[in-house]
Design an enzyme around this catalytic site. Structure first.
Site: not given
Ligand code: NAP
Ligand code: MG
Length: 485
Positions: A178, A253, A287, A387
């Protein structure tokens, strides 16, 4: 660069592009202009069920039956074919995420690197033989887990999808992903290219749609066997709770608030170059971005002055025009960064540079944020702890190594850290004491190559991606004990 590639936002399920069963769509915005440029399918539970069921069939009938070296050959072909479509993939990624085109090209190279690395490993996933004495044969087999569900964020779609897809497929699993609604397009094309390169239909399915709908349905699906989630801490908590419904193992992650610690003997020009580039890369939406500078008082003033000078020269622009820094991914992300900046001002941190949405002519409607530098940030304040995920850097001075360590380890995250010093004893002391999954010395860059393991301490998550370690996520161990007396 003018538009030259078609944007196709339909899902990729069972080897073909499909609309959502509901036919609903979600608008896709160009972050450089704020204009709608395309749509993606709004997948929901019905689409997730369909995708998981076709992947089960593909896993049982096809992928599981391939020999490891056959899987390796297909994954090498996927890597080659991604290379043939490098320009197209980079174009789509740059347009959709807003990142500079040259960064998107580097991301395609990283994707190729992942497929090559894990293609090479596909036929080297060995078990062990355990000596138990005469008459007993005991050995382990590393088996694929089955259906690997993967939820992917928007910041590095090509890199992060390949980081999960390649090891999962190499180990013999089928994948249902997804992808984030803000950046689905490049991964959809990647999956199509992988299929064209010989990956059987259904072995890699990609669903688009809202996280709270399609992501939730995937993490709650009883027929997935493992879940890799990359995203924010709060969503990670939610996903882990949901996965618990079916005892689905998860790999998380999550975020970071990674520090660069600068001692008095550091190579200042090198650290300034590194620190300013890292927070500008992908407009700080990384991240592993180093968002905290912890600097010895002896060199504090010099470091701040030089970083400010470098950051002040950063040119903003549309990703495809190859600026130093593009817009952030969405209006929502822009507003969340501006809110964090306003928190920083309220905590009396000193704004050395930036601090606003860009007013540059021609960029008014895009989601552009000025590179922002805060000095003398209060330890424990919002911008020091949380963050921000934008081009916002916080500086905290220190006097002793213990003070530096306390600040470095003083957040709930522990993804990456860096130490700049040439004092051997001090460097070893720091690398031992720092709580982070990766520690760099006299350098920085979570990229650092496909071969090195990556993942978090504390609330940055658990499990390791990349390197040989990732294979642990995507295999399970069976022990076989045979009495032949
Ligand atoms: P996010 O809002 O948590 O979304 C991540 C993914 O989860 C997206 O595909 C999102 O879909 C989906 N999602 C949202 N709500 C969900 C739910 N209730 N159940 C299942 N899936 C759900 O994070 P983001 O804003 O896209 O990304 C930024 C974050 O990712 C930051 O905190 C960053 O540090 C972290 N990150 C970590 C790494 C690592 O390797 N540690 C790498 C990159 C990013 P939608 O976007 O379509 O809602
Ligand atoms: Mg987008």
């Amino acid at each position: 660069m003018d538009a030259q590639y078609r944007l196709d936002g339909r899902m990729f399920i069972n080897g073909e592009r499909v609309d959502a069963i509901s036919r609903k769509e979600i608008d896709v915005y160009d972050p450089s202009t704020g204009q709608v440029m395309s749509t993606i399918a709004a997948g929901d539970t019905g689409d997730v069920n369909h995708a998981v069921s076709t992947s089960q069939k593909a896993y049982e009938a096809d992928w599981k039956r391939f020999t490891p070296s056959e899987r390796a050959n297909i994954l090498f072909s996927v890597a080659d074919r991604i290379g043939q479509y490098k320009e197209e993939l980079a174009y789509i990624e740059s347009l959709d995420v807003g990142k500079p085109h040259k960064q998107a090209l580097a991301d395609v190279d990283a994707a190729i690197g992942y497929f090559r690395f894990y293609a090479g490993i596909a036929d080297k996933i060995f078990g062990t033989s355990i000596p138990l004495g005469e008459g007993i044969a005991d050995y382990t087999i590393r088996e694929p887990i089955g259906i690997s569900a993967q939820i992917i964020p928007w910041n590095y779609p090509l890199q992060l999808s390949s980081r999960g897809f390649a090891p999962a497929l190499a180990a013999g699993n089928a994948v249902v992903a997804k992808v984030a609604e803000d950046a689905s397009l490049s991964i959809l094309r990647l999956a199509e290219i992988a299929h064209e390169a010989g990956l059987p239909k259904g072995v890699l399915n990609v669903i688009t749609g809202y996280g709270s709908v399609a992501g939730q349905a995937l993490s709650d699906h009883p027929d997935i066997h493992h879940l890799t989630f990359t995203g924010s801490l709060n969503t990670g908590i939610q996903v882990m709770k949901t996965a618990a419904n079916h005892i689905t193992p998860v790999n998380l992650e999550l975020g970071g608030k990674s520090p660069i610690i600068i001692f008095g003997d550091a190579d200042i020009d090198k650290v300034v170059e590194t620190a300013s580039n890292v927070i500008i890369q992908n407009a700080g939406q990384t991240c592993s971005a180093a968002s905290r500078i912890i600097v010895n008082n002896k060199v504090h003033a010099e470091v701040v002055e030089k970083i400010a000078e470098k950051m002040s020269k950063v040119k903003l622009g549309r990703g495809l025009d190859n600026p130093d820094m593009g817009p952030v991914v969405s209006e929502r992300q822009m507003n969340s960064i501006l809110q964090a900046i306003s928190n920083g001002r309220e905590s009396n941190a000193n704004v050395v540079l930036g601090g606003n949405r860009s007013k540059q002519q021609g960029l008014e409607n895009g989601y552009f944020i000025q590179p922002t530098l805060f000095d003398n940030v209060k330890v424990g304040s919002f911008i020091e702890q949380e963050e921000i995920f934008g081009p916002v850097l916080s500086v905290m001075p220190f006097d002793t190594a213990d003070e530096a360590l306390a600040i470095a380890n003083g957040t709930e995250y522990g993804l990456v850290a860096s130490v700049f010093s040439n004092d051997l004893k001090l460097v070893h002391h720091m690398t031992n004491q720092i709580q982070a999954g990766q520690v760099f010395v006299n350098g920085y860059g979570a990229g650092g190559g496909v071969a090195i393991p990556f993942g978090g301490y504390k609330k940055s998550g658990f499990g390791r991606e990349k390197g040989l370690e990732a294979i642990q996520n995507y295999t399970t161990v069976k022990n076989v004990w045979i009495d032949y007396r």
